[in-house]
Design an enzyme around this catalytic site. Sequence first.
Site, PDB file in Angstrom:
ATOM      1  N   LYS A  34       3.529 -28.577   0.464  1.00  0.00           N
ATOM      2  CA  LYS A  34       2.796 -27.330   0.152  1.00  0.00           C
ATOM      3  C   LYS A  34       3.511 -26.576  -0.958  1.00  0.00           C
ATOM      4  O   LYS A  34       2.888 -26.125  -1.931  1.00  0.00           O
ATOM      5  CB  LYS A  34       2.709 -26.455   1.416  1.00  0.00           C
ATOM      6  CG  LYS A  34       2.359 -24.993   1.111  1.00  0.00           C
ATOM      7  CD  LYS A  34       2.677 -24.072   2.288  1.00  0.00           C
ATOM      8  CE  LYS A  34       4.114 -23.976   2.690  1.00  0.00           C
ATOM      9  NZ  LYS A  34       4.853 -22.774   2.554  1.00  0.00           N
ATOM     10  N   LYS A  51      10.599 -18.080  -5.361  1.00  0.00           N
ATOM     11  CA  LYS A  51      10.807 -19.008  -4.239  1.00  0.00           C
ATOM     12  C   LYS A  51      10.304 -20.415  -4.588  1.00  0.00           C
ATOM     13  O   LYS A  51      10.938 -21.424  -4.264  1.00  0.00           O
ATOM     14  CB  LYS A  51      10.080 -18.464  -3.005  1.00  0.00           C
ATOM     15  CG  LYS A  51       9.953 -19.419  -1.847  1.00  0.00           C
ATOM     16  CD  LYS A  51      11.282 -19.798  -1.223  1.00  0.00           C
ATOM     17  CE  LYS A  51      11.076 -20.777  -0.064  1.00  0.00           C
ATOM     18  NZ  LYS A  51      12.336 -21.379   0.351  1.00  0.00           N
TER      19      LYS A  51
HETATM   20  P1  NAD Z   1       6.396 -23.429  11.524  1.00  0.00           P
HETATM   21  O1  NAD Z   1       5.166 -24.264  11.384  1.00  0.00           O
HETATM   22  O2  NAD Z   1       7.525 -23.902  12.363  1.00  0.00           O
HETATM   23  O3  NAD Z   1       5.999 -21.957  12.054  1.00  0.00           O
HETATM   24  C1  NAD Z   1       4.797 -21.306  11.742  1.00  0.00           C
HETATM   25  C2  NAD Z   1       4.374 -20.512  12.971  1.00  0.00           C
HETATM   26  O4  NAD Z   1       3.186 -19.783  12.654  1.00  0.00           O
HETATM   27  C3  NAD Z   1       4.018 -21.421  14.166  1.00  0.00           C
HETATM   28  O5  NAD Z   1       4.661 -20.945  15.315  1.00  0.00           O
HETATM   29  C4  NAD Z   1       2.497 -21.299  14.280  1.00  0.00           C
HETATM   30  O6  NAD Z   1       2.024 -21.429  15.607  1.00  0.00           O
HETATM   31  C5  NAD Z   1       2.275 -19.894  13.738  1.00  0.00           C
HETATM   32  N1  NAD Z   1       0.928 -19.656  13.220  1.00  0.00           N
HETATM   33  C6  NAD Z   1       0.174 -20.456  12.449  1.00  0.00           C
HETATM   34  N2  NAD Z   1      -1.001 -19.847  12.140  1.00  0.00           N
HETATM   35  C7  NAD Z   1      -0.955 -18.625  12.738  1.00  0.00           C
HETATM   36  C8  NAD Z   1      -1.851 -17.527  12.789  1.00  0.00           C
HETATM   37  N3  NAD Z   1      -3.044 -17.566  12.148  1.00  0.00           N
HETATM   38  N4  NAD Z   1      -1.487 -16.433  13.500  1.00  0.00           N
HETATM   39  C9  NAD Z   1      -0.270 -16.384  14.133  1.00  0.00           C
HETATM   40  N5  NAD Z   1       0.604 -17.396  14.130  1.00  0.00           N
HETATM   41  C10 NAD Z   1       0.277 -18.502  13.438  1.00  0.00           C
HETATM   42  O7  NAD Z   1       6.889 -23.138  10.031  1.00  0.00           O
HETATM   43  P2  NAD Z   1       8.353 -22.657   9.562  1.00  0.00           P
HETATM   44  O8  NAD Z   1       9.171 -23.857   9.234  1.00  0.00           O
HETATM   45  O9  NAD Z   1       8.863 -21.636  10.534  1.00  0.00           O
HETATM   46  O10 NAD Z   1       7.959 -21.968   8.179  1.00  0.00           O
HETATM   47  C11 NAD Z   1       7.317 -20.708   8.127  1.00  0.00           C
HETATM   48  C12 NAD Z   1       7.260 -20.280   6.675  1.00  0.00           C
HETATM   49  O11 NAD Z   1       8.589 -20.162   6.151  1.00  0.00           O
HETATM   50  C13 NAD Z   1       6.520 -21.273   5.761  1.00  0.00           C
HETATM   51  O12 NAD Z   1       5.782 -20.572   4.805  1.00  0.00           O
HETATM   52  C14 NAD Z   1       7.641 -22.074   5.151  1.00  0.00           C
HETATM   53  O13 NAD Z   1       7.277 -22.644   3.908  1.00  0.00           O
HETATM   54  C15 NAD Z   1       8.720 -21.027   5.017  1.00  0.00           C
HETATM   55  N6  NAD Z   1      10.103 -21.531   5.026  1.00  0.00           N
HETATM   56  C16 NAD Z   1      10.512 -22.447   5.939  1.00  0.00           C
HETATM   57  C17 NAD Z   1      11.832 -22.900   5.918  1.00  0.00           C
HETATM   58  C18 NAD Z   1      12.350 -23.919   6.915  1.00  0.00           C
HETATM   59  O14 NAD Z   1      13.481 -24.420   6.710  1.00  0.00           O
HETATM   60  N7  NAD Z   1      11.633 -24.244   7.977  1.00  0.00           N
HETATM   61  C19 NAD Z   1      12.742 -22.397   4.976  1.00  0.00           C
HETATM   62  C20 NAD Z   1      12.293 -21.434   4.072  1.00  0.00           C
HETATM   63  C21 NAD Z   1      10.966 -21.016   4.104  1.00  0.00           C
END
Ligand code: NAD
Length: 295
Positions: free
Chosen positions: A238, A169
């Site tokens: 990150k 990834k």
């Molecule tokens: P985001 O910040 O929108 O969502 C993260 C969620 O986790 C939030 O709702 C937050 O409140 C919650 N959270 C944080 N700490 C927590 C805890 N200790 N316990 C429970 N909930 C908790 O992020 P995202 O964009 O949805 O990304 C999530 C993951 O997916 C990341 O690792 C990111 O790198 C990866 N990702 C994101 C995308 C994208 O396009 N957004 C694409 C591929 C991968």
Amino acid sequence: MRLGFIGLGHMGFPMARRLLGAGHTVAVYDTREEAVNAAVALGAQPASAPREVADAADTVLASLPSGQACLEVVTGTQGVAHGTRIKRFVDLSTVGSEASRAVHQALHERGIAALDSPVSGGVAGADNGTLTLMVSGAQAEFDALKDLFDILGRAIYVGAKPGSAQTMKLLNNLVAATTLAVTAEAVVMGVKAGLDPRVMIDVLNAGSGGTHASRDKFPRSVLPRTFDYGFATGLMVKDVRLYLEEAARLEAVGVIAAAVAEQWETTLREEGADSDFTAVIKPIEAAAGVIVDGR
Ligand code: NAD
């Protein structure tokens, strides 16, 4: 299969919605109460801690913003490792192979299987069930979850070694970070030379310079200047930092990754962690004194 989902953000929420839509029982937890309430409105069962999710579900999925959050969700005093029902944990977050191995180890000690399964395809892919899932861990666990992965997208088995899918990834995201940044840089140069942004993107897409950046990210969020693709600059940085850490451990850091990382650190400083990552073009525009406006 009784499911649990922890982390209902940009990616987690639409994935949880798809699992509910496919008829699964899903227990959910997020530190943001409003996210839990929105999932409950769709039929999810609320939980007040990760452990409660793991008491209710045999398969727990998570989509969290950092390795630190994942470790807390897994090994904290109210972590899923203490759940009574959980048999496997599927981590959909991008956290790097080191954090992933720590999660595997902590769960293994309690007899819980772990699959790391970072995803690619963005919010649209999460919405439509067209994500690419890169999975590492025991092949038997991967096979057992095939129907589940099919609801979210296309799962590709990367290997048995914990963390391999994270490495995959990170290298995918370095390529995505590079193509977005370099397309921005090139198009800014073109605007300065008097070219039309929409024409440039059309030509790139018809020619050999086309990438996902020019096919999707530019038309959707840069040319209309909405900057709302759905992936935060802080998360992109990150991922690039995690790539550089892994590459340094392997003594495989090259000049291109280092230059790309510098551009993303500038974006973080100037646009902020919460800005959309398509804002990578803004500091480049500011330095050149032009705007790429395709409206
Ligand atoms: P985001 O910040 O929108 O969502 C993260 C969620 O986790 C939030 O709702 C937050 O409140 C919650 N959270 C944080 N700490 C927590 C805890 N200790 N316990 C429970 N909930 C908790 O992020 P995202 O964009 O949805 O990304 C999530 C993951 O997916 C990341 O690792 C990111 O790198 C990866 N990702 C994101 C995308 C994208 O396009 N957004 C694409 C591929 C991968």
